[in-house]
Design an enzyme around this catalytic site. Structure first.
Site, PDB file in Angstrom:
ATOM      1  N   THR A 141      55.048  14.549   7.174  1.00  0.00           N
ATOM      2  CA  THR A 141      54.694  15.800   7.857  1.00  0.00           C
ATOM      3  C   THR A 141      53.578  16.548   7.125  1.00  0.00           C
ATOM      4  O   THR A 141      52.573  16.938   7.726  1.00  0.00           O
ATOM      5  CB  THR A 141      55.936  16.709   7.992  1.00  0.00           C
ATOM      6  OG1 THR A 141      56.800  16.133   8.966  1.00  0.00           O
ATOM      7  CG2 THR A 141      55.559  18.118   8.431  1.00  0.00           C
ATOM      8  N   TYR A 183      57.688  18.067  -3.030  1.00  0.00           N
ATOM      9  CA  TYR A 183      57.221  19.043  -2.040  1.00  0.00           C
ATOM     10  C   TYR A 183      55.844  19.583  -2.426  1.00  0.00           C
ATOM     11  O   TYR A 183      54.894  19.555  -1.638  1.00  0.00           O
ATOM     12  CB  TYR A 183      58.223  20.207  -1.920  1.00  0.00           C
ATOM     13  CG  TYR A 183      57.630  21.460  -1.303  1.00  0.00           C
ATOM     14  CD1 TYR A 183      57.294  21.502   0.049  1.00  0.00           C
ATOM     15  CD2 TYR A 183      57.391  22.615  -2.070  1.00  0.00           C
ATOM     16  CE1 TYR A 183      56.723  22.659   0.620  1.00  0.00           C
ATOM     17  CE2 TYR A 183      56.839  23.760  -1.514  1.00  0.00           C
ATOM     18  CZ  TYR A 183      56.516  23.773  -0.177  1.00  0.00           C
ATOM     19  OH  TYR A 183      55.951  24.902   0.384  1.00  0.00           O
ATOM     20  N   THR A 200      50.851  26.805  -0.726  1.00  0.00           N
ATOM     21  CA  THR A 200      51.835  27.463  -1.602  1.00  0.00           C
ATOM     22  C   THR A 200      51.333  27.554  -3.040  1.00  0.00           C
ATOM     23  O   THR A 200      50.534  26.715  -3.473  1.00  0.00           O
ATOM     24  CB  THR A 200      53.154  26.654  -1.579  1.00  0.00           C
ATOM     25  OG1 THR A 200      54.016  27.130  -2.610  1.00  0.00           O
ATOM     26  CG2 THR A 200      52.930  25.156  -1.818  1.00  0.00           C
ATOM     27  N   ASP A 201      51.844  28.540  -3.758  1.00  0.00           N
ATOM     28  CA  ASP A 201      51.501  28.652  -5.190  1.00  0.00           C
ATOM     29  C   ASP A 201      52.055  27.476  -5.988  1.00  0.00           C
ATOM     30  O   ASP A 201      51.625  27.217  -7.110  1.00  0.00           O
ATOM     31  CB  ASP A 201      51.986  29.996  -5.768  1.00  0.00           C
ATOM     32  CG  ASP A 201      53.493  30.226  -5.656  1.00  0.00           C
ATOM     33  OD1 ASP A 201      54.206  29.343  -5.128  1.00  0.00           O
ATOM     34  OD2 ASP A 201      53.954  31.306  -6.085  1.00  0.00           O
ATOM     35  N   GLU A 202      53.029  26.756  -5.405  1.00  0.00           N
ATOM     36  CA  GLU A 202      53.664  25.659  -6.156  1.00  0.00           C
ATOM     37  C   GLU A 202      52.693  24.520  -6.449  1.00  0.00           C
ATOM     38  O   GLU A 202      52.967  23.679  -7.300  1.00  0.00           O
ATOM     39  CB  GLU A 202      54.894  25.142  -5.404  1.00  0.00           C
ATOM     40  CG  GLU A 202      55.930  26.233  -5.215  1.00  0.00           C
ATOM     41  CD  GLU A 202      57.285  25.731  -4.746  1.00  0.00           C
ATOM     42  OE1 GLU A 202      57.648  24.596  -5.087  1.00  0.00           O
ATOM     43  OE2 GLU A 202      57.971  26.489  -4.047  1.00  0.00           O
ATOM     44  N   LYS A 219      52.112  19.230  -0.621  1.00  0.00           N
ATOM     45  CA  LYS A 219      51.289  20.364  -0.190  1.00  0.00           C
ATOM     46  C   LYS A 219      49.921  20.318  -0.884  1.00  0.00           C
ATOM     47  O   LYS A 219      48.893  20.607  -0.265  1.00  0.00           O
ATOM     48  CB  LYS A 219      51.989  21.697  -0.515  1.00  0.00           C
ATOM     49  CG  LYS A 219      53.265  21.963   0.257  1.00  0.00           C
ATOM     50  CD  LYS A 219      53.057  22.159   1.750  1.00  0.00           C
ATOM     51  CE  LYS A 219      52.335  23.444   2.091  1.00  0.00           C
ATOM     52  NZ  LYS A 219      52.284  23.664   3.575  1.00  0.00           N
TER      53      LYS A 219
HETATM   54  P1  NAD Z   1      60.206  26.593   7.587  1.00  0.00           P
HETATM   55  O1  NAD Z   1      60.852  25.392   6.979  1.00  0.00           O
HETATM   56  O2  NAD Z   1      61.029  27.798   7.879  1.00  0.00           O
HETATM   57  O3  NAD Z   1      59.502  26.184   8.959  1.00  0.00           O
HETATM   58  C1  NAD Z   1      58.790  24.992   9.125  1.00  0.00           C
HETATM   59  C2  NAD Z   1      58.579  24.789  10.615  1.00  0.00           C
HETATM   60  O4  NAD Z   1      57.782  23.597  10.786  1.00  0.00           O
HETATM   61  C3  NAD Z   1      59.873  24.585  11.394  1.00  0.00           C
HETATM   62  O5  NAD Z   1      59.866  25.357  12.566  1.00  0.00           O
HETATM   63  C4  NAD Z   1      59.870  23.101  11.715  1.00  0.00           C
HETATM   64  O6  NAD Z   1      60.549  22.785  12.929  1.00  0.00           O
HETATM   65  C5  NAD Z   1      58.380  22.813  11.816  1.00  0.00           C
HETATM   66  N1  NAD Z   1      58.036  21.416  11.568  1.00  0.00           N
HETATM   67  C6  NAD Z   1      58.465  20.640  10.537  1.00  0.00           C
HETATM   68  N2  NAD Z   1      57.965  19.400  10.647  1.00  0.00           N
HETATM   69  C7  NAD Z   1      57.183  19.397  11.772  1.00  0.00           C
HETATM   70  C8  NAD Z   1      56.381  18.416  12.411  1.00  0.00           C
HETATM   71  N3  NAD Z   1      56.285  17.175  11.913  1.00  0.00           N
HETATM   72  N4  NAD Z   1      55.697  18.758  13.525  1.00  0.00           N
HETATM   73  C9  NAD Z   1      55.795  20.010  14.033  1.00  0.00           C
HETATM   74  N5  NAD Z   1      56.552  20.967  13.484  1.00  0.00           N
HETATM   75  C10 NAD Z   1      57.236  20.667  12.357  1.00  0.00           C
HETATM   76  O7  NAD Z   1      58.992  26.939   6.626  1.00  0.00           O
HETATM   77  P2  NAD Z   1      58.403  28.371   6.218  1.00  0.00           P
HETATM   78  O8  NAD Z   1      59.183  28.902   5.084  1.00  0.00           O
HETATM   79  O9  NAD Z   1      58.202  29.194   7.430  1.00  0.00           O
HETATM   80  O10 NAD Z   1      56.992  27.914   5.625  1.00  0.00           O
HETATM   81  C11 NAD Z   1      55.831  27.833   6.436  1.00  0.00           C
HETATM   82  C12 NAD Z   1      54.676  27.322   5.606  1.00  0.00           C
HETATM   83  O11 NAD Z   1      54.487  28.179   4.483  1.00  0.00           O
HETATM   84  C13 NAD Z   1      54.900  25.919   5.030  1.00  0.00           C
HETATM   85  O12 NAD Z   1      53.696  25.208   5.129  1.00  0.00           O
HETATM   86  C14 NAD Z   1      55.281  26.168   3.584  1.00  0.00           C
HETATM   87  O13 NAD Z   1      54.889  25.075   2.782  1.00  0.00           O
HETATM   88  C15 NAD Z   1      54.497  27.428   3.279  1.00  0.00           C
HETATM   89  N6  NAD Z   1      55.084  28.266   2.228  1.00  0.00           N
HETATM   90  C16 NAD Z   1      56.304  28.827   2.375  1.00  0.00           C
HETATM   91  C17 NAD Z   1      56.801  29.652   1.366  1.00  0.00           C
HETATM   92  C18 NAD Z   1      58.133  30.360   1.495  1.00  0.00           C
HETATM   93  O14 NAD Z   1      58.487  31.118   0.580  1.00  0.00           O
HETATM   94  N7  NAD Z   1      58.886  30.197   2.584  1.00  0.00           N
HETATM   95  C19 NAD Z   1      56.094  29.865   0.204  1.00  0.00           C
HETATM   96  C20 NAD Z   1      54.861  29.256   0.080  1.00  0.00           C
HETATM   97  C21 NAD Z   1      54.364  28.481   1.108  1.00  0.00           C
END
Ligand code: NAD
Length: 344
Positions: free
Chosen positions: A110, A166, A142-144, A170
């Site tokens: 993904t 992960y 992400t900061d990671e 990213k």
């Molecule tokens: P989340 O896991 O809540 O949501 C991910 C969404 O992507 C879900 O709705 C899922 O159904 C969809 N998805 C997964 N695989 C898919 C695919 N192959 N095709 C289409 N849709 C797909 O994630 P989040 O916390 O909302 O994070 C969103 C973005 O922000 C991500 O890219 C994550 O890496 C980044 N991020 C999140 C955080 C955090 O604290 N939550 C921090 C830094 C970065």
């Protein structure tokens, strides 16, 4: 944000992963009263365990909203969608570090292949769009990707040293995205944010997991010595930052987006216990540390501040209290999710 009109009509934005935590908040904001007013939004989401159609209930009836259930790795579908959109804001990802330690294949598929599929389609249709506005691709990272830092903060120019599968997936996606700018001139912009918190957060992540466990009178599992430090960013501030990058950012640039509240997991746990009326002795269960657990993350946001006027506005104490209240009042949202995913 104010309404404006373009000779091409509204900007058609494809939001991937828009049924997840941050993506759905972004969509609700874009189409809500504080949104820009001159956009339509199509959500492309596979609805994995983390995707929840209920997160989009608020905008389902909006005339500018459409939902497509599908996979970002599906080249034919992505190609069709990119032909009909002007911009992409790309959230879709496997996002939970612990799951990536159990198995990384879905993360590579993904996060890396999916991003590549979207970029290729964006590039193909950039040439054929026939519309005057440039195609913009905002890649949410992400900061990671930077790894772990004992002191100080990472500027965007720091090398990427991801540690978890992960974070590595990213970081790979960031590099592929930026390569599409450098090689092909595609208008790619990358955001790297810190730990988000707020309502509609899937209850496997630390804040909603701990809060919902405590609301049920249960224990909270604290990794290792609890000394890992994270910066906390409210989703409203993150969405503000993404919108600034989409509307004012520069092609080929990376922007860090942070919240400005650094806490160790121990400090965070103490705040959550206090807010939920629980005590450390009966409610905290120390569990073996996560493998390869990064000690500290800290992003330097001075570039987004100086260039875009980004400023986190949400006071952490208020944001956390509001978040806890939301979980207290929305059991029907999280109880089935926890049960299905067997979370505790
Ligand atoms: P989340 O896991 O809540 O949501 C991910 C969404 O992507 C879900 O709705 C899922 O159904 C969809 N998805 C997964 N695989 C898919 C695919 N192959 N095709 C289409 N849709 C797909 O994630 P989040 O916390 O909302 O994070 C969103 C973005 O922000 C991500 O890219 C994550 O890496 C980044 N991020 C999140 C955080 C955090 O604290 N939550 C921090 C830094 C970065």
């Amino acid at each position: 944000m104010t309404a404006s009109s373009s000779p091409d009509g509204p900007t058609r934005i494809l939001v991937t992963g828009g049924a997840g935590f941050i993506g759905s908040h972004y969509v609700r904001t874009l189409l809500g009263p504080a949104g820009p007013g001159d956009v339509t939004v199509t959500v492309l989401d596979k609805l994995t365990y983390a995707g929840n159609p209920a997160n989009l209930d608020e905008v389902r009836g909006h005339p500018g909203f459409a939902f497509v259930q599908g996979d970002i790795c599906d080249g034919a579908l992505v190609d069709e969608l990119l032909a009909a959109h002007d911009q992409v804001v790309h959230f879709a990802a496997e996002s939970h570090v612990d799951r990536s330690i159990l198995g990384a294949a879905e993360f590579v598929r993904t996060n890396v292949v999916g991003t590549q599929t979207l970029l290729e389609a964006a590039l193909r249709h950039e040439r054929h769009t026939g519309r005057r506005r440039p195609r913009t691709f905002v890649h949410i990272s992400t900061d990671e990707v930077y790894g772990s830092i004992d002191s100080g903060s990472w500027p965007e120019t720091d090398p990427l040293r991801p540690n978890s599968p992960y974070a590595a997936s990213k970081a790979s996606a960031d590099l592929i995205a930026l390569a599409h700018h450098r090689t092909h001139g595609l208008d790619v912009r990358v955001t790297r944010c810190s730990n988000n918190y707020g309502h509609h957060h899937f209850p496997e992540k630390v804040i909603p997991l701990f809060v919902t466990n405590l609301l049920d009178g249960g224990k909270v599992p604290l990794y290792g010595d609890g000394g890992n430090v994270r910066d906390w960013l409210h989703i409203d501030d993150h969405v503000q930052g993404i919108e600034l990058v989409r509307t004012k950012g520069r092609a080929g640039e990376v922007y860090n987006i942070g919240g400005g509240t650094e806490l160790s997991n121990k400090e965070l746990t103490a705040l959550l216990l206090e807010a939920c009326g629980a005590d450390w002795h009966t409610s905290v269960e120390y569990v073996p540390d996560r493998k390869g657990h990064d000690r500290r993350y800290s992003v330097d946001c001075s570039k987004a501040r100086a260039e875009l006027g980004y400023e986190p506005r949400k006071d952490f104490a208020i944001g956390l209290a509001e978040t806890i209240t939301w979980y207290r009042e929305n059991r029907s949202w999280w109880e089935p999710l926890k049960e299905r995913a067997a979370l505790r």
